[in-house]
Design an enzyme around this catalytic site. Structure first.
Site, PDB file in Angstrom:
ATOM      1  N   SER A  35       0.858  -1.180   0.000  1.00 31.09           N
ATOM      2  CA  SER A  35       0.000   0.000   0.000  1.00 31.09           C
ATOM      3  C   SER A  35       0.899   1.237   0.000  1.00 31.09           C
ATOM      4  O   SER A  35       1.877   1.306   0.745  1.00 31.09           O
ATOM      5  CB  SER A  35      -0.879  -0.001   1.256  1.00 31.09           C
ATOM      6  OG  SER A  35      -1.676   1.145   1.299  1.00 31.09           O
ATOM      7  N   SER A  37       2.801   2.126  -2.483  1.00 32.86           N
ATOM      8  CA  SER A  37       3.967   1.946  -3.353  1.00 32.86           C
ATOM      9  C   SER A  37       3.820   2.686  -4.680  1.00 32.86           C
ATOM     10  O   SER A  37       4.801   2.962  -5.365  1.00 32.86           O
ATOM     11  CB  SER A  37       4.211   0.456  -3.626  1.00 32.86           C
ATOM     12  OG  SER A  37       3.105  -0.119  -4.295  1.00 32.86           O
ATOM     13  N   LYS A  39       1.131   1.694  -6.968  1.00 34.60           N
ATOM     14  CA  LYS A  39       0.473   0.793  -7.933  1.00 34.60           C
ATOM     15  C   LYS A  39      -0.612   1.503  -8.725  1.00 34.60           C
ATOM     16  O   LYS A  39      -0.601   1.494  -9.952  1.00 34.60           O
ATOM     17  CB  LYS A  39      -0.163  -0.416  -7.209  1.00 34.60           C
ATOM     18  CG  LYS A  39       0.792  -1.366  -6.562  1.00 34.60           C
ATOM     19  CD  LYS A  39       0.062  -2.537  -5.928  1.00 34.60           C
ATOM     20  CE  LYS A  39      -0.986  -2.166  -4.903  1.00 34.60           C
ATOM     21  NZ  LYS A  39      -0.497  -1.394  -3.760  1.00 34.60           N
ATOM     22  N   SER A 107      -2.062  -8.117  -3.310  1.00 33.82           N
ATOM     23  CA  SER A 107      -1.804  -9.559  -3.475  1.00 33.82           C
ATOM     24  C   SER A 107      -0.498  -9.958  -2.793  1.00 33.82           C
ATOM     25  O   SER A 107       0.477 -10.274  -3.457  1.00 33.82           O
ATOM     26  CB  SER A 107      -1.813  -9.960  -4.949  1.00 33.82           C
ATOM     27  OG  SER A 107      -1.130  -9.064  -5.788  1.00 33.82           O
TER      28      SER A 107
END
Length: 195
Positions: A35, A37, A39, A107
């Site tokens: 979280s 990062s 993405k 994930s």
């Protein structure tokens, strides 16, 4: 009714026909990382760039999915497994529809990502958004790390729940060292041969 009484129905309009119509090869780009990062930020920028290249895409974001089809799931290991199983099956349908599908999910476990890869098969491209925990905590755009450190959030990845870094992802982008545009360029360089 049990599953043995259910039969897959093959449609007359095939994936190949849809791919020809869209002039692209569908893939599932699976973004994984902690979280904070980056993405969703990188995935959104990639989605914009692909759209500008006249590619048909769809972005599946972890928070959005949990507000809808997976709203009944928590963050235990079992619920995380089911979250990834469901989104993998949804992603498989999107890929079959001919879309370049972008999936952003923490994930955290290797076994989850292997399950997704098995479901999607050759169309699965794992993108590890590599960013040190310390940097993610500094960013903390949703104040989740702060809440996790205070014990207000249980089973939080990187704090009270594990994150297993991918061992052999197709692409690694480092969002601490590279800009968003540089990360997108890196992903597009990889995809040039496949879409």
């Amino acid at each position: 009714m049990s599953i043995e009484n259910i039969t897959w129905h093959d449609a007359s309009v095939t994936r190949e026909l849809r791919a020809n119509l869209l002039s692209q090869k569908s893939k599932l780009l699976w973004f994984t990382g902690l979280s904070g990062s980056g993405k969703s930020t990188v995935a959104n920028a990639l989605d914009i760039r692909l759209n500008e290249m006249d590619k048909a895409t769809y972005l599946l974001d972890g928070d959005n999915i949990r507000l809808g089809i997976n709203s009944d799931l928590g963050f235990s290991i079992q619920d995380r497994n089911e979250n990834i199983r469901r989104i993998s099956e949804i992603g498989k349908l999107f890929v079959d529809s001919g879309l370049i599908t972008i999936a952003c999910f923490i994930s955290p476990l290797k076994v989850n990502r292997e399950m997704a890869r098995k479901i999607i098969a050759d169309d699965f491209i794992e993108i590890f958004v590599d960013c040190p925990l310390e940097e993610c905590e500094k960013r903390d755009p949703k104040n989740l790390y702060k809440k996790a450190r205070l014990g207000e959030i249980k089973d939080f990845t990187g704090i009270s729940s594990p994150y297993e870094k991918p061992e052999n992802p197709e692409i690694v982008v480092n969002t601490k060292e590279k800009t968003v545009d540089q990360c997108v360029d890196q992903i597009l360089d990889y995809l040039k041969v496949g879409i």
